[in-house]
Design an enzyme around this catalytic site. Structure first.
Site, PDB file in Angstrom:
ATOM      1  N   GLU A   1     -11.205 -37.738  18.414  1.00 26.57           N
ATOM      2  CA  GLU A   1     -11.265 -36.337  18.827  1.00 26.57           C
ATOM      3  C   GLU A   1     -11.756 -36.216  20.262  1.00 26.57           C
ATOM      4  O   GLU A   1     -11.256 -35.384  21.026  1.00 26.57           O
ATOM      5  CB  GLU A   1     -12.196 -35.546  17.907  1.00 26.57           C
ATOM      6  CG  GLU A   1     -11.685 -35.391  16.501  1.00 26.57           C
ATOM      7  CD  GLU A   1     -12.654 -34.611  15.639  1.00 26.57           C
ATOM      8  OE1 GLU A   1     -12.301 -33.483  15.255  1.00 26.57           O
ATOM      9  OE2 GLU A   1     -13.764 -35.115  15.369  1.00 26.57           O
TER      10      GLU A   1
ATOM     11  N   TYR B   1     -10.058  -8.367  31.144  1.00 23.22           N
ATOM     12  CA  TYR B   1      -9.661  -9.325  30.104  1.00 23.22           C
ATOM     13  C   TYR B   1      -9.392 -10.698  30.717  1.00 23.22           C
ATOM     14  O   TYR B   1      -9.745 -11.721  30.150  1.00 23.22           O
ATOM     15  CB  TYR B   1      -8.407  -8.864  29.364  1.00 23.22           C
ATOM     16  CG  TYR B   1      -8.396  -7.438  28.890  1.00 23.22           C
ATOM     17  CD1 TYR B   1      -9.573  -6.739  28.616  1.00 23.22           C
ATOM     18  CD2 TYR B   1      -7.203  -6.768  28.724  1.00 23.22           C
ATOM     19  CE1 TYR B   1      -9.539  -5.433  28.175  1.00 23.22           C
ATOM     20  CE2 TYR B   1      -7.163  -5.463  28.276  1.00 23.22           C
ATOM     21  CZ  TYR B   1      -8.334  -4.789  28.004  1.00 23.22           C
ATOM     22  OH  TYR B   1      -8.298  -3.495  27.566  1.00 23.22           O
TER      23      TYR B   1
ATOM     24  N   GLU C   1     -19.922 -25.120  16.257  1.00 21.05           N
ATOM     25  CA  GLU C   1     -20.988 -24.142  16.415  1.00 21.05           C
ATOM     26  C   GLU C   1     -21.518 -24.139  17.847  1.00 21.05           C
ATOM     27  O   GLU C   1     -21.755 -23.074  18.426  1.00 21.05           O
ATOM     28  CB  GLU C   1     -22.137 -24.446  15.438  1.00 21.05           C
ATOM     29  CG  GLU C   1     -21.779 -24.242  13.981  1.00 21.05           C
ATOM     30  CD  GLU C   1     -21.113 -25.431  13.301  1.00 21.05           C
ATOM     31  OE1 GLU C   1     -21.072 -25.442  12.067  1.00 21.05           O
ATOM     32  OE2 GLU C   1     -20.606 -26.346  13.999  1.00 21.05           O
TER      33      GLU C   1
ATOM     34  N   LYS D   1     -10.137 -24.608  14.224  1.00 18.15           N
ATOM     35  CA  LYS D   1      -9.793 -26.012  14.455  1.00 18.15           C
ATOM     36  C   LYS D   1      -8.765 -26.404  13.393  1.00 18.15           C
ATOM     37  O   LYS D   1      -9.082 -27.045  12.399  1.00 18.15           O
ATOM     38  CB  LYS D   1     -11.057 -26.874  14.357  1.00 18.15           C
ATOM     39  CG  LYS D   1     -10.867 -28.313  14.755  1.00 18.15           C
ATOM     40  CD  LYS D   1     -12.217 -29.028  14.756  1.00 18.15           C
ATOM     41  CE  LYS D   1     -12.069 -30.472  15.170  1.00 18.15           C
ATOM     42  NZ  LYS D   1     -13.375 -31.162  15.186  1.00 18.15           N
TER      43      LYS D   1
END
Length: 126
Positions: free
Chosen positions: A22, A54, A74, A100
């Site tokens: 990853e 934005y 987190e 994810k």
């Protein structure tokens, strides 16, 4: 207050996770943002200066998400929330959802992720 700006489906390639592949290869993440702000002035004036851009939110969120490699979603979501609150005084609270969809889980699933909400801490004048 019930006013909100939302941005959904922001796709970012990053190298977050606890597995070695990853952090080496990275993967696609999807971010949803909901920003609480008083939009009463901009709803009357029609001026960008009276609201939150934005485009600027996307730039700040993307940089906060990509600039470091985090082990946990987190922490990545927290970095985005902290960066948005630091950059935009008009925003009172931010809700960040990080998806994810290709997490290395030995199961068939559609999506996995975290949602957190952070509120600006206003000084107490008591």
């Amino acid at each position: 207050m019930t006013d909100a700006i939302f941005i959904t489906g922001l796709v970012i390639h990053a190298r977050h996770g606890v597995m070695e592949h990853e952090t080496a290869i990275g993967q696609r993440f999807i971010i949803d943002l909901e920003l609480s702000a008083d939009l009463s002035e901009s709803s009357r004036t029609d001026r960008l200066a009276d609201t939150v851009s934005y485009s600027s939110v996307v730039a700040i969120a993307s940089a906060a998400f990509k600039d470091s490699n985090y082990r946990l979603l987190e922490r990545a979501a927290g970095a985005v929330a902290d960066a948005i609150l630091a950059a935009f005084a008009r925003i009172d609270a931010v809700k960040v959802t990080v998806h994810k969809p290709h997490a290395p889980i030995a199961a068939i699933f559609e999506d996995v992720g975290v949602t957190l909400t952070r509120t600006r801490q206003r000084p107490y004048h008591g």
